[in-house]
Design a protein around this motif. Structure first.
Motif, mmCIF file in Angstrom:
data_model
loop_
_atom_site.group_PDB
_atom_site.id
_atom_site.type_symbol
_atom_site.label_atom_id
_atom_site.label_comp_id
_atom_site.label_asym_id
_atom_site.label_seq_id
_atom_site.Cartn_x
_atom_site.Cartn_y
_atom_site.Cartn_z
ATOM 1 N N LEU A 1 8.248 5.563 6.991
ATOM 2 C CA LEU A 1 8.058 4.848 8.255
ATOM 3 C C LEU A 1 7.004 3.749 8.120
ATOM 4 O O LEU A 1 7.163 2.660 8.684
ATOM 5 C CB LEU A 1 7.675 5.825 9.363
ATOM 6 N N ILE A 2 5.943 4.005 7.391
ATOM 7 C CA ILE A 2 4.918 2.976 7.165
ATOM 8 C C ILE A 2 5.511 1.820 6.364
ATOM 9 O O ILE A 2 5.266 0.652 6.659
ATOM 10 C CB ILE A 2 3.698 3.582 6.452
ATOM 11 N N PHE A 3 6.332 2.138 5.374
ATOM 12 C CA PHE A 3 7.006 1.098 4.592
ATOM 13 C C PHE A 3 7.916 0.261 5.481
ATOM 14 O O PHE A 3 7.908 -0.968 5.411
ATOM 15 C CB PHE A 3 7.804 1.762 3.464
ATOM 16 N N CYS A 4 8.676 0.909 6.354
ATOM 17 C CA CYS A 4 9.576 0.189 7.268
ATOM 18 C C CYS A 4 8.795 -0.647 8.272
ATOM 19 O O CYS A 4 9.236 -1.736 8.654
ATOM 20 C CB CYS A 4 10.495 1.170 7.985
ATOM 21 N N GLY B 1 0.810 -1.217 0.000
ATOM 22 C CA GLY B 1 0.000 0.000 0.000
ATOM 23 C C GLY B 1 0.839 1.261 0.000
ATOM 24 O O GLY B 1 0.568 2.204 -0.762
ATOM 25 N N SER B 2 1.858 1.300 0.837
ATOM 26 C CA SER B 2 2.700 2.501 0.877
ATOM 27 C C SER B 2 3.511 2.647 -0.411
ATOM 28 O O SER B 2 3.703 3.765 -0.907
ATOM 29 C CB SER B 2 3.622 2.483 2.095
ATOM 30 N N ALA B 3 3.953 1.541 -0.980
ATOM 31 C CA ALA B 3 4.697 1.613 -2.248
ATOM 32 C C ALA B 3 3.796 2.096 -3.383
ATOM 33 O O ALA B 3 4.184 2.970 -4.168
ATOM 34 C CB ALA B 3 5.290 0.251 -2.584
ATOM 35 N N ALA B 4 2.586 1.575 -3.464
ATOM 36 C CA ALA B 4 1.657 1.993 -4.525
ATOM 37 C C ALA B 4 1.269 3.461 -4.355
ATOM 38 O O ALA B 4 1.204 4.213 -5.342
ATOM 39 C CB ALA B 4 0.416 1.111 -4.503
ATOM 40 N N PHE B 5 1.006 3.874 -3.137
ATOM 41 C CA PHE B 5 0.645 5.267 -2.868
ATOM 42 C C PHE B 5 1.785 6.202 -3.260
ATOM 43 O O PHE B 5 1.561 7.239 -3.873
ATOM 44 C CB PHE B 5 0.294 5.420 -1.388
ATOM 45 N N THR B 6 3.004 5.826 -2.931
ATOM 46 C CA THR B 6 4.165 6.649 -3.274
ATOM 47 C C THR B 6 4.347 6.755 -4.790
ATOM 48 O O THR B 6 4.595 7.830 -5.323
ATOM 49 C CB THR B 6 5.442 6.068 -2.638
ATOM 50 N N VAL B 7 4.191 5.639 -5.487
ATOM 51 C CA VAL B 7 4.334 5.646 -6.945
ATOM 52 C C VAL B 7 3.265 6.530 -7.584
ATOM 53 O O VAL B 7 3.554 7.317 -8.488
ATOM 54 C CB VAL B 7 4.280 4.208 -7.505
ATOM 55 N N LEU B 8 2.024 6.424 -7.103
ATOM 56 C CA LEU B 8 0.954 7.266 -7.648
ATOM 57 C C LEU B 8 1.210 8.744 -7.368
ATOM 58 O O LEU B 8 0.970 9.595 -8.232
ATOM 59 C CB LEU B 8 -0.391 6.857 -7.063
ATOM 60 N N VAL C 1 5.583 18.356 2.336
ATOM 61 C CA VAL C 1 5.882 17.261 1.410
ATOM 62 C C VAL C 1 6.978 16.368 1.986
ATOM 63 O O VAL C 1 6.898 15.141 1.926
ATOM 64 C CB VAL C 1 6.280 17.816 0.015
ATOM 65 N N PHE C 2 8.007 16.987 2.566
ATOM 66 C CA PHE C 2 9.095 16.219 3.175
ATOM 67 C C PHE C 2 8.582 15.365 4.329
ATOM 68 O O PHE C 2 8.911 14.175 4.430
ATOM 69 C CB PHE C 2 10.195 17.167 3.670
ATOM 70 N N CYS C 3 7.760 15.944 5.196
ATOM 71 C CA CYS C 3 7.208 15.196 6.339
ATOM 72 C C CYS C 3 6.292 14.069 5.872
ATOM 73 O O CYS C 3 6.270 12.992 6.475
ATOM 74 C CB CYS C 3 6.473 16.132 7.277
ATOM 75 N N SER C 4 5.553 14.291 4.801
ATOM 76 C CA SER C 4 4.710 13.232 4.240
ATOM 77 C C SER C 4 5.564 12.076 3.721
ATOM 78 O O SER C 4 5.216 10.903 3.884
ATOM 79 C CB SER C 4 3.848 13.783 3.111
ATOM 80 N N GLY C 5 6.680 12.416 3.100
ATOM 81 C CA GLY C 5 7.599 11.376 2.639
ATOM 82 C C GLY C 5 8.186 10.582 3.788
ATOM 83 O O GLY C 5 8.337 9.358 3.701
ATOM 84 N N LEU C 6 8.505 11.274 4.890
ATOM 85 C CA LEU C 6 8.996 10.561 6.078
ATOM 86 C C LEU C 6 7.944 9.607 6.621
ATOM 87 O O LEU C 6 8.250 8.472 7.003
ATOM 88 C CB LEU C 6 9.394 11.556 7.167
ATOM 89 N N ALA C 7 6.699 10.071 6.672
ATOM 90 C CA ALA C 7 5.619 9.222 7.167
ATOM 91 C C ALA C 7 5.439 7.986 6.287
ATOM 92 O O ALA C 7 5.282 6.863 6.789
ATOM 93 C CB ALA C 7 4.323 10.015 7.259
ATOM 94 N N LEU C 8 5.479 8.158 4.980
ATOM 95 C CA LEU C 8 5.361 7.012 4.073
ATOM 96 C C LEU C 8 6.534 6.047 4.235
ATOM 97 O O LEU C 8 6.367 4.830 4.189
ATOM 98 C CB LEU C 8 5.271 7.486 2.627
#
Length: 99
Positions: A56-59, A11-18, A47-54
């Motif tokens: 962390l969810i991936f990890c 889910g986090s990978a697909a969301f990031t790609v989209l 945007v940077f904080c959103s990337g950190l959150a994604l």
């Protein structure tokens, strides 16, 4: 745990790609959209904080999958050792282990 980890990972990978595919424009403020739906307007820090959150969810997904694999391996080893111990004590008593 394994399925939950896999779902978080995918889910986090697909969301990031989209997000990356739909938001290649630049500027001081970014309008974030997914599948032509506008989600929010963010500045660079958001945007940077959103990337950190994604990330962390991936990890978290990776950690859950790793923990499930380790748990399953240890459970299998415990079952194997308990079966060996039962066979050993049956042999010591002169009994057939499979009877």
């Amino acid at each position: 745990m394994l399925i939950l980890g896999l779902l978080l990972l995918a889910g986090s990978a697909a969301f990031t790609v989209l997000l990356i595919a739909d938001n290649l424009s630049g500027g001081p403020e970014y309008t974030v959209s997914i599948l032509s739906e506008k989600l929010a307007t963010m500045n660079t820090l958001a945007v940077f904080c959103s990337g950190l959150a994604l990330a962390l969810i991936f990890c978290l997904g990776l950690a859950l999958m790793s923990a499930a694999r380790t748990h399953r391996r240890r459970k299998r080893e415990r079952e194997h050792h308990s079966a060996d111990d039962a066979t050993y004590w049956d042999d010591m008593r002169g009994r057939d282990a499979h009877a």
